[in-house]
Design a protein around this motif. Sequence first.
Motif, PDB file in Angstrom:
ATOM      1  N   ASP A 268      78.634 129.633  40.561  1.00  0.00           N
ATOM      2  CA  ASP A 268      78.607 128.993  41.871  1.00  0.00           C
ATOM      3  C   ASP A 268      79.442 127.719  41.844  1.00  0.00           C
ATOM      4  O   ASP A 268      79.967 127.311  40.798  1.00  0.00           O
ATOM      5  CB  ASP A 268      77.169 128.684  42.290  1.00  0.00           C
ATOM      6  N   GLU A 269      79.577 127.066  42.985  1.00  0.00           N
ATOM      7  CA  GLU A 269      80.439 125.888  43.080  1.00  0.00           C
ATOM      8  C   GLU A 269      79.988 124.779  42.145  1.00  0.00           C
ATOM      9  O   GLU A 269      80.808 124.136  41.474  1.00  0.00           O
ATOM     10  CB  GLU A 269      80.462 125.373  44.526  1.00  0.00           C
ATOM     11  N   SER A 270      78.684 124.542  42.070  1.00  0.00           N
ATOM     12  CA  SER A 270      78.163 123.501  41.194  1.00  0.00           C
ATOM     13  C   SER A 270      78.470 123.805  39.733  1.00  0.00           C
ATOM     14  O   SER A 270      78.917 122.925  38.977  1.00  0.00           O
ATOM     15  CB  SER A 270      76.652 123.356  41.390  1.00  0.00           C
ATOM     16  N   GLY A 271      78.245 125.050  39.331  1.00  0.00           N
ATOM     17  CA  GLY A 271      78.488 125.423  37.946  1.00  0.00           C
ATOM     18  C   GLY A 271      79.938 125.276  37.548  1.00  0.00           C
ATOM     19  O   GLY A 271      80.263 124.729  36.490  1.00  0.00           O
ATOM     20  N   ARG A 272      80.839 125.749  38.393  1.00  0.00           N
ATOM     21  CA  ARG A 272      82.262 125.656  38.076  1.00  0.00           C
ATOM     22  C   ARG A 272      82.735 124.209  38.077  1.00  0.00           C
ATOM     23  O   ARG A 272      83.587 123.818  37.285  1.00  0.00           O
ATOM     24  CB  ARG A 272      83.075 126.471  39.087  1.00  0.00           C
ATOM     25  N   THR A 273      82.163 123.384  38.963  1.00  0.00           N
ATOM     26  CA  THR A 273      82.526 121.964  38.989  1.00  0.00           C
ATOM     27  C   THR A 273      82.115 121.293  37.697  1.00  0.00           C
ATOM     28  O   THR A 273      82.888 120.533  37.092  1.00  0.00           O
ATOM     29  CB  THR A 273      81.873 121.255  40.189  1.00  0.00           C
ATOM     30  N   TRP A 274      80.885 121.558  37.251  1.00  0.00           N
ATOM     31  CA  TRP A 274      80.422 120.962  36.005  1.00  0.00           C
ATOM     32  C   TRP A 274      81.252 121.437  34.819  1.00  0.00           C
ATOM     33  O   TRP A 274      81.569 120.650  33.915  1.00  0.00           O
ATOM     34  CB  TRP A 274      78.950 121.286  35.773  1.00  0.00           C
ATOM     35  N   ALA A 275      81.620 122.713  34.804  1.00  0.00           N
ATOM     36  CA  ALA A 275      82.450 123.221  33.718  1.00  0.00           C
ATOM     37  C   ALA A 275      83.792 122.503  33.686  1.00  0.00           C
ATOM     38  O   ALA A 275      84.284 122.108  32.614  1.00  0.00           O
ATOM     39  CB  ALA A 275      82.661 124.724  33.879  1.00  0.00           C
ATOM     40  N   ASP A 276      84.383 122.288  34.855  1.00  0.00           N
ATOM     41  CA  ASP A 276      85.664 121.578  34.926  1.00  0.00           C
ATOM     42  C   ASP A 276      85.522 120.135  34.456  1.00  0.00           C
ATOM     43  O   ASP A 276      86.400 119.600  33.768  1.00  0.00           O
ATOM     44  CB  ASP A 276      86.210 121.611  36.355  1.00  0.00           C
ATOM     45  N   VAL A 277      84.405 119.492  34.843  1.00  0.00           N
ATOM     46  CA  VAL A 277      84.184 118.099  34.429  1.00  0.00           C
ATOM     47  C   VAL A 277      84.048 118.013  32.911  1.00  0.00           C
ATOM     48  O   VAL A 277      84.639 117.140  32.262  1.00  0.00           O
ATOM     49  CB  VAL A 277      82.929 117.525  35.131  1.00  0.00           C
ATOM     50  N   LEU A 278      83.283 118.906  32.328  1.00  0.00           N
ATOM     51  CA  LEU A 278      83.108 118.895  30.872  1.00  0.00           C
ATOM     52  C   LEU A 278      84.438 119.034  30.146  1.00  0.00           C
ATOM     53  O   LEU A 278      84.684 118.399  29.121  1.00  0.00           O
ATOM     54  CB  LEU A 278      82.191 120.035  30.443  1.00  0.00           C
ATOM     55  N   GLN A 279      85.309 119.879  30.670  1.00  0.00           N
ATOM     56  CA  GLN A 279      86.564 120.195  29.988  1.00  0.00           C
ATOM     57  C   GLN A 279      87.680 119.188  30.282  1.00  0.00           C
ATOM     58  O   GLN A 279      88.689 119.169  29.570  1.00  0.00           O
ATOM     59  CB  GLN A 279      87.039 121.594  30.416  1.00  0.00           C
ATOM     60  N   TYR A 280      87.506 118.355  31.301  1.00  0.00           N
ATOM     61  CA  TYR A 280      88.571 117.420  31.687  1.00  0.00           C
ATOM     62  C   TYR A 280      88.853 116.420  30.565  1.00  0.00           C
ATOM     63  O   TYR A 280      87.940 115.841  29.972  1.00  0.00           O
ATOM     64  CB  TYR A 280      88.189 116.655  32.952  1.00  0.00           C
ATOM     65  N   ARG A 281      90.152 116.213  30.300  1.00  0.00           N
ATOM     66  CA  ARG A 281      90.572 115.250  29.272  1.00  0.00           C
ATOM     67  C   ARG A 281      91.275 114.065  29.917  1.00  0.00           C
ATOM     68  O   ARG A 281      92.095 114.229  30.815  1.00  0.00           O
ATOM     69  CB  ARG A 281      91.513 115.908  28.256  1.00  0.00           C
ATOM     70  N   PHE A 282      90.966 112.876  29.418  1.00  0.00           N
ATOM     71  CA  PHE A 282      91.640 111.677  29.904  1.00  0.00           C
ATOM     72  C   PHE A 282      93.111 111.717  29.487  1.00  0.00           C
ATOM     73  O   PHE A 282      93.435 112.077  28.356  1.00  0.00           O
ATOM     74  CB  PHE A 282      90.985 110.418  29.332  1.00  0.00           C
ATOM     75  N   PRO A 283      94.006 111.342  30.402  1.00  0.00           N
ATOM     76  CA  PRO A 283      95.438 111.337  30.066  1.00  0.00           C
ATOM     77  C   PRO A 283      95.818 110.067  29.314  1.00  0.00           C
ATOM     78  O   PRO A 283      95.027 109.132  29.186  1.00  0.00           O
ATOM     79  CB  PRO A 283      96.095 111.380  31.446  1.00  0.00           C
ATOM     80  N   GLY A 284      97.057 110.044  28.830  1.00  0.00           N
ATOM     81  CA  GLY A 284      97.607 108.831  28.236  1.00  0.00           C
ATOM     82  C   GLY A 284      97.395 108.738  26.748  1.00  0.00           C
ATOM     83  O   GLY A 284      96.770 109.593  26.108  1.00  0.00           O
ATOM     84  N   ASP A 285      97.925 107.633  26.182  1.00  0.00           N
ATOM     85  CA  ASP A 285      97.887 107.412  24.737  1.00  0.00           C
ATOM     86  C   ASP A 285      96.923 106.292  24.340  1.00  0.00           C
ATOM     87  O   ASP A 285      96.915 105.853  23.189  1.00  0.00           O
ATOM     88  CB  ASP A 285      99.289 107.058  24.222  1.00  0.00           C
ATOM     89  N   GLY A 286      96.115 105.834  25.283  1.00  0.00           N
ATOM     90  CA  GLY A 286      95.165 104.768  24.986  1.00  0.00           C
ATOM     91  C   GLY A 286      93.968 105.278  24.198  1.00  0.00           C
ATOM     92  O   GLY A 286      93.937 106.425  23.745  1.00  0.00           O
ATOM     93  N   SER A 287      92.957 104.412  24.064  1.00  0.00           N
ATOM     94  CA  SER A 287      91.796 104.766  23.254  1.00  0.00           C
ATOM     95  C   SER A 287      91.024 105.955  23.821  1.00  0.00           C
ATOM     96  O   SER A 287      90.357 106.675  23.083  1.00  0.00           O
ATOM     97  CB  SER A 287      90.872 103.553  23.119  1.00  0.00           C
ATOM     98  N   LEU A 288      91.101 106.169  25.141  1.00  0.00           N
ATOM     99  CA  LEU A 288      90.434 107.318  25.745  1.00  0.00           C
ATOM    100  C   LEU A 288      91.348 108.530  25.884  1.00  0.00           C
ATOM    101  O   LEU A 288      90.883 109.623  26.199  1.00  0.00           O
ATOM    102  CB  LEU A 288      89.892 106.951  27.137  1.00  0.00           C
ATOM    103  N   GLY A 289      92.616 108.350  25.671  1.00  0.00           N
ATOM    104  CA  GLY A 289      93.577 109.432  25.842  1.00  0.00           C
ATOM    105  C   GLY A 289      93.246 110.637  24.983  1.00  0.00           C
ATOM    106  O   GLY A 289      93.055 110.521  23.773  1.00  0.00           O
ATOM    107  N   GLY A 290      93.171 111.813  25.594  1.00  0.00           N
ATOM    108  CA  GLY A 290      92.891 113.049  24.880  1.00  0.00           C
ATOM    109  C   GLY A 290      91.424 113.384  24.736  1.00  0.00           C
ATOM    110  O   GLY A 290      91.069 114.506  24.354  1.00  0.00           O
ATOM    111  N   HIS A 291      90.538 112.417  25.011  1.00  0.00           N
ATOM    112  CA  HIS A 291      89.107 112.707  24.904  1.00  0.00           C
ATOM    113  C   HIS A 291      88.647 113.549  26.090  1.00  0.00           C
ATOM    114  O   HIS A 291      89.001 113.280  27.239  1.00  0.00           O
ATOM    115  CB  HIS A 291      88.291 111.418  24.874  1.00  0.00           C
ATOM    116  N   ALA A 292      87.833 114.558  25.814  1.00  0.00           N
ATOM    117  CA  ALA A 292      87.212 115.348  26.866  1.00  0.00           C
ATOM    118  C   ALA A 292      85.943 114.645  27.331  1.00  0.00           C
ATOM    119  O   ALA A 292      85.181 114.123  26.514  1.00  0.00           O
ATOM    120  CB  ALA A 292      86.873 116.743  26.359  1.00  0.00           C
TER     121      ALA A 292
END
Length: 316
Positions: free
Chosen positions: A71-95
């Motif tokens: 459902d919409e909620s489930g797919r949204t949460w899955a996308d949020v879990l998998q999202y990675r921060f962009p850039g080369d900073g301390s958060l860059g690449g972290h999911a």
Amino acid sequence: MNIERLPTVVAFGGGHGLSASLGALRRITDRLTAIVTVADDGGSSGRIRAELDCLPPGDLRMALAALCGDDESGRTWADVLQYRFPGDGSLGGHAIGNLLIAGLWQRLGGDPVAGLEMVARLLGARGRVLPMSAVPLEIEADVVGLDPSVPDEVGTVHGQEKVAKTTAEVRAVRLIPADPPASVQAVQAVRDADWLILGPGSWFTSVIPHLLVPQLAEAIVDTGARRILTLNVQSDAETKGASAARHLELLAEHAPALRLDVVLADSSFVRDDPHLESYATSLGAELVVADIAHRDGSARHDPLRLAATYAEVMGV
């Protein structure tokens, strides 16, 4: 489907292979547990593991995402879990999911199972996710051809990321420590299961490692559950052109006591492999060949076709 007969299923693996299996299995049962490798030492997981001295969360995160609803909620949460921060900073690449899981582990005093179950409740996940061991592990491999100048010499590659990417031929793998403690909950899940699913996934770094944790391997061998081995659609980077039969041989070399009930293979992988059926029989298994690959021609399982085949094999 007869809901009164939904089976209790445990699936083993890590990364994309386990995600494919879970994506299929959650369509036929909600009595589902994923038991996940904990040897990742690369990327975001490796950084978190090194900094916080905790289990690497990445493969656990992917399993949780795979258990989210359609459902919409489930797919949204899955996308949020998998999202990675962009850039080369301390958060860059972290999911985001890696940080969430690691943060809960810190807040809950380092109890990995409690943290994972809290995330699963937050997501409304259709099943449980458990680590295969209570401690982070390392993978070490014996390889041939590491040095092109001495192509027949046996060498050693250390670390899951390096083993997964080596251009040498991997002959065997082992865990460090060699006798790691299994997750108590994982062992109990195996004992309570109707069906165990090994594979698909990276053979040396996602599938075989479960059979190298002594307490977990003993439970897999001794359980009354039926065991399915799901082969990859084709050989992957770790097995470099090995036949389907060779995959069974490698599994047997690492776990001589293991017996199987079903070996499930895509029709494209078993073509021109005259030895696969006899290898499956030698492990006690029936060979089931089905069209379970994705229709786009990629080396992926189609979740709906795989789900239908699992349901047929399990009789649900």
